[in-house]
Design a protein around this motif. Sequence first.
Motif, PDB file in Angstrom:
ATOM      1  N   THR A 341      -3.940   3.730 -12.382  1.00  0.00           N
ATOM      2  CA  THR A 341      -5.177   3.021 -12.398  1.00  0.00           C
ATOM      3  C   THR A 341      -5.852   2.376 -11.022  1.00  0.00           C
ATOM      4  N   TRP A 342      -5.331   2.648  -9.968  1.00  0.00           N
ATOM      5  CA  TRP A 342      -5.782   2.234  -8.640  1.00  0.00           C
ATOM      6  C   TRP A 342      -6.385   3.430  -7.794  1.00  0.00           C
ATOM      7  N   PRO A 343      -7.545   3.095  -7.302  1.00  0.00           N
ATOM      8  CA  PRO A 343      -8.309   1.877  -7.442  1.00  0.00           C
ATOM      9  C   PRO A 343      -9.051   1.828  -8.858  1.00  0.00           C
ATOM     10  N   ASP A 344      -8.990   2.682  -9.535  1.00  0.00           N
ATOM     11  CA  ASP A 344      -9.629   2.807 -10.819  1.00  0.00           C
ATOM     12  C   ASP A 344      -9.020   3.811 -11.617  1.00  0.00           C
ATOM     13  N   GLY A 345      -9.432   3.762 -13.143  1.00  0.00           N
ATOM     14  CA  GLY A 345      -8.734   4.674 -14.116  1.00  0.00           C
ATOM     15  C   GLY A 345      -8.806   5.989 -14.008  1.00  0.00           C
ATOM     16  N   GLY A 346      -9.586   6.506 -12.835  1.00  0.00           N
ATOM     17  CA  GLY A 346      -9.852   7.911 -12.575  1.00  0.00           C
ATOM     18  C   GLY A 346      -8.795   8.524 -11.784  1.00  0.00           C
ATOM     19  N   ARG A 347      -7.803   7.628 -11.149  1.00  0.00           N
ATOM     20  CA  ARG A 347      -6.937   8.183 -10.119  1.00  0.00           C
ATOM     21  C   ARG A 347      -6.138   9.339 -10.348  1.00  0.00           C
ATOM     22  N   PHE A 348      -5.543   9.532 -11.745  1.00  0.00           N
ATOM     23  CA  PHE A 348      -4.845  10.433 -12.015  1.00  0.00           C
ATOM     24  C   PHE A 348      -5.568  11.889 -12.104  1.00  0.00           C
ATOM     25  N   TRP A 349      -6.907  11.682 -12.630  1.00  0.00           N
ATOM     26  CA  TRP A 349      -7.594  12.821 -12.758  1.00  0.00           C
ATOM     27  C   TRP A 349      -8.276  13.397 -11.395  1.00  0.00           C
ATOM     28  N   LYS A 350      -8.321  12.249 -10.421  1.00  0.00           N
ATOM     29  CA  LYS A 350      -8.795  12.771  -9.018  1.00  0.00           C
ATOM     30  C   LYS A 350      -7.673  13.409  -8.505  1.00  0.00           C
ATOM     31  N   ASN A 351      -6.531  12.974  -8.527  1.00  0.00           N
ATOM     32  CA  ASN A 351      -5.384  13.625  -7.986  1.00  0.00           C
ATOM     33  C   ASN A 351      -5.205  15.098  -8.653  1.00  0.00           C
ATOM     34  N   CYS A 352      -5.336  15.443  -9.918  1.00  0.00           N
ATOM     35  CA  CYS A 352      -5.190  16.671 -10.349  1.00  0.00           C
ATOM     36  C   CYS A 352      -6.517  17.670  -9.854  1.00  0.00           C
ATOM     37  N   GLN A 353      -7.446  17.130  -9.781  1.00  0.00           N
ATOM     38  CA  GLN A 353      -8.683  17.803  -8.920  1.00  0.00           C
ATOM     39  C   GLN A 353      -8.343  18.236  -7.607  1.00  0.00           C
ATOM     40  N   ARG A 354      -8.045  17.006  -6.995  1.00  0.00           N
ATOM     41  CA  ARG A 354      -7.678  17.172  -5.510  1.00  0.00           C
ATOM     42  C   ARG A 354      -6.594  18.199  -5.066  1.00  0.00           C
ATOM     43  N   HIS A 355      -5.539  18.094  -5.819  1.00  0.00           N
ATOM     44  CA  HIS A 355      -4.482  18.949  -5.594  1.00  0.00           C
ATOM     45  C   HIS A 355      -4.273  20.330  -6.368  1.00  0.00           C
ATOM     46  N   ASN A 356      -5.513  20.554  -7.052  1.00  0.00           N
ATOM     47  CA  ASN A 356      -5.269  21.749  -7.939  1.00  0.00           C
ATOM     48  C   ASN A 356      -4.062  21.703  -9.002  1.00  0.00           C
ATOM     49  N   VAL A 357      -3.847  20.656  -9.596  1.00  0.00           N
ATOM     50  CA  VAL A 357      -2.529  20.681 -10.501  1.00  0.00           C
ATOM     51  C   VAL A 357      -2.746  21.446 -11.783  1.00  0.00           C
ATOM     52  N   THR A 358      -1.660  22.317 -12.046  1.00  0.00           N
ATOM     53  CA  THR A 358      -1.741  23.379 -13.191  1.00  0.00           C
ATOM     54  C   THR A 358      -1.012  22.768 -14.316  1.00  0.00           C
ATOM     55  N   VAL A 359       0.091  21.998 -14.169  1.00  0.00           N
ATOM     56  CA  VAL A 359       0.946  21.591 -15.075  1.00  0.00           C
ATOM     57  C   VAL A 359       0.988  20.250 -15.001  1.00  0.00           C
ATOM     58  N   PHE A 360       0.886  19.449 -15.990  1.00  0.00           N
ATOM     59  CA  PHE A 360       0.785  17.879 -15.819  1.00  0.00           C
ATOM     60  C   PHE A 360       1.737  17.375 -17.057  1.00  0.00           C
ATOM     61  N   TYR A 361       2.488  16.579 -16.458  1.00  0.00           N
ATOM     62  CA  TYR A 361       3.534  15.990 -17.371  1.00  0.00           C
ATOM     63  C   TYR A 361       3.610  14.482 -17.300  1.00  0.00           C
ATOM     64  N   THR A 362       3.208  13.655 -18.256  1.00  0.00           N
ATOM     65  CA  THR A 362       3.115  12.172 -18.190  1.00  0.00           C
ATOM     66  C   THR A 362       3.603  11.554 -19.435  1.00  0.00           C
ATOM     67  N   ALA A 363       3.710  10.025 -19.380  1.00  0.00           N
ATOM     68  CA  ALA A 363       4.308   9.473 -20.676  1.00  0.00           C
ATOM     69  C   ALA A 363       3.016   9.101 -21.572  1.00  0.00           C
ATOM     70  N   PRO A 364       3.341   9.005 -22.920  1.00  0.00           N
ATOM     71  CA  PRO A 364       2.491   8.629 -23.933  1.00  0.00           C
ATOM     72  C   PRO A 364       1.799   7.226 -23.600  1.00  0.00           C
ATOM     73  N   THR A 365       2.505   6.436 -23.036  1.00  0.00           N
ATOM     74  CA  THR A 365       1.993   4.768 -22.478  1.00  0.00           C
ATOM     75  C   THR A 365       0.906   5.331 -21.576  1.00  0.00           C
ATOM     76  N   ALA A 366       1.010   5.818 -20.569  1.00  0.00           N
ATOM     77  CA  ALA A 366       0.332   6.581 -19.585  1.00  0.00           C
ATOM     78  C   ALA A 366      -1.073   6.876 -20.382  1.00  0.00           C
ATOM     79  N   ILE A 367      -0.982   7.766 -21.253  1.00  0.00           N
ATOM     80  CA  ILE A 367      -2.173   8.556 -22.012  1.00  0.00           C
ATOM     81  C   ILE A 367      -2.718   7.527 -22.631  1.00  0.00           C
ATOM     82  N   ARG A 368      -2.235   6.765 -23.352  1.00  0.00           N
ATOM     83  CA  ARG A 368      -2.932   5.609 -23.993  1.00  0.00           C
ATOM     84  C   ARG A 368      -3.640   4.734 -23.183  1.00  0.00           C
ATOM     85  N   ALA A 369      -3.213   4.418 -22.318  1.00  0.00           N
ATOM     86  CA  ALA A 369      -3.676   3.345 -21.457  1.00  0.00           C
ATOM     87  C   ALA A 369      -4.972   4.135 -20.679  1.00  0.00           C
TER      88      ALA A 369
END
Length: 661
Positions: A341-369
């Motif tokens: 969530t740094w500098p905001d809650g869009g950081r994960f999605w910004k990274n996915c866009q910037r690096h053309n992520v095709t497979v994304f694997y994370t924790a339920p706690t991150a998803i809920r947050a």
Amino acid sequence: MADETDIESILHEKRQFAPPEDFAEHARVDAKKLKSLHELAATDNAGFWGQMARDEIEWHTAFTQILDESEAPNYRWFTDGKLNVSYNCLDVHLTERGERIAIRFEGEEGDTRKITYRELHALVCRFANALKAQGVETGDRVVIYMPMIPEAVIAMQACARIGAIHSVVFGGFSASSLRDRIEDAGAKLVVTADGGRRAGKIVELKAAADLALDGSCPSVETVIVCRRTGQAVNMKPGRDIWWDEVVEAAPEDCQPAWIEAEHPLFLLYTSGSTGRPKGVQHSSAGYLLNAKLTCRWVFDLRSSDVFWCTADVGWVTGHTYVAYGPLAAGATILIYEGAPTWPDGGRFWKNCQRHNVTVFYTAPTAIRALMKLGDELPAQYDLTKLRLLGTVGEPINPEAWMWYRRVIGGERCPIVDTWWQTETGAIMISPMPGATPTKPGSCTRALPGIDADIVDASGEPITKSGAGGYLVIKRPWPSMLRTIWRDNERYLETYWEKFGNRYYVAGDSAHRDRDGYFWIMGRVDDVLNVAGHRLGTMEVESALVAHEQVAEAAVVGQPHDIKGEAILAFVVLKGARPNGSDAEALAGQLREWVAEQIGAIAKPDEIRFADNLPKTRSGKIMRRLLRDIGRGEEITEDTSTLENEGILDQLRKKVPKVPGT
């Protein structure tokens, strides 16, 4: 915890989703192949694994014995074979994929790097030669205490290349926790950094390492320090050397050490609240096999994929699905240094866009947050390159699963809800994305070759649909832990003795539905014993999170004079935390909501509100800490890995119960 009755399932989830047709059409494992794999494993389990090992691993010396059961449950796989794990992750790709990107890196401040397989091979060889120059030999232990940067993976791979045994310690652990692990492993060398970046702050890694080593850890001869933040740090003459200086003269070629299949690849210490650290020991060949296979099977991984597992390499998920499995499969991995969530809650999605992520694997706690922050943030980013989503670390509640599917996956990406542990080494139960219909909250079925079952307190299989019990694995598998480092008695006692060495006991409770799908109900130690009913915590948490105002919930038991245990729920809302009468009213509403969703027996006796739940920096909820708070006991657990220690005061604050609820 009483053993007299089975654990009851009170969660009712009816939704089901077939694999997307276009995904299934091109999947590595379709329904026909999945059936064939299961049949092969059922016919000859050891032979099945032997064939997989021949197909997936490059051997220096071929094995002739697949499984040695002579000292069971200390099982041994492929014992007379020789290989090198680093060779299987790097050298095998140089001819056809040498110029393909192996690692894409994003620092918290936005700095980026791209490293090809050929470049990664050279970097690993140079650091491996540097380790040898410092006297590190095959079998020596190296502790790695690093930020989430490429050098952490390079150090791991370099150890594997020369047959040194690495033990990665999560960079959020305190100096005392680091010291315990160094001492138990008997480490000869420590690899660290001047610091790391996390949520806009500098994590003082070198300072913590100095404190850990001060007057302790006599086995440590050398500390190698990577420059990351550029801040001034103390360098002890004769012991400390800079990474860049030690590799400067090191050759770019290092012949791999051909080690036996059962040679330990790494030790990984579990972070228990009390007692000595528990060093889970994994082998080389068996671990590599399951790491690579599950990448191909569960993630449908290809060399064209950009795979982002958000776990830190300090945890087993970061070992298997950052440092080893995806590289063995020839894919590109994304490594991100900072907070989600740094500098905001869009950081994960910004990274996915910037690096053309095709497979994304994370924790339920991150998803809920991130779900708590609303749909608008992810909607600002192009997530159309995503083709597969995964979850790991704990059961995911159905509503978070549905949000993940709808908002992040655009209702087109299959979700693999994976169950496995530090001890199992790799994924054990999961959908095959091109073959398995999924249900929100279920990890579905065991993978081919994995014989999972649910048994009662006497060790007998439970056949009744919805009846919960102990999750066990009934046959050995290649990536299983081999022992507890220097404490085999603890290994036997912890994982095998409960049922007379017949089964590996996972420590989780689970039930199966009418389709044979597994549903994880939480840790056996977390089961609630309410008025003679044994209830899984996850199901109560799922009911709470299904409420439109709730983002996250964690449930623990409190002693109760009449019922045995009362249910205490800690709740994080999507909006502001209420106080006074507002808190009382909402707590009453939520209690009734749970009663409506799954029954009055599951209604929390008490609800407390907080801005966040206590989590490690890896996103894991510290449930033992919640139990201590709920019982009013002194906190003895190491809280140095908490994202926010200030949250503890909120968690202690009781909300009066509304009369009549």
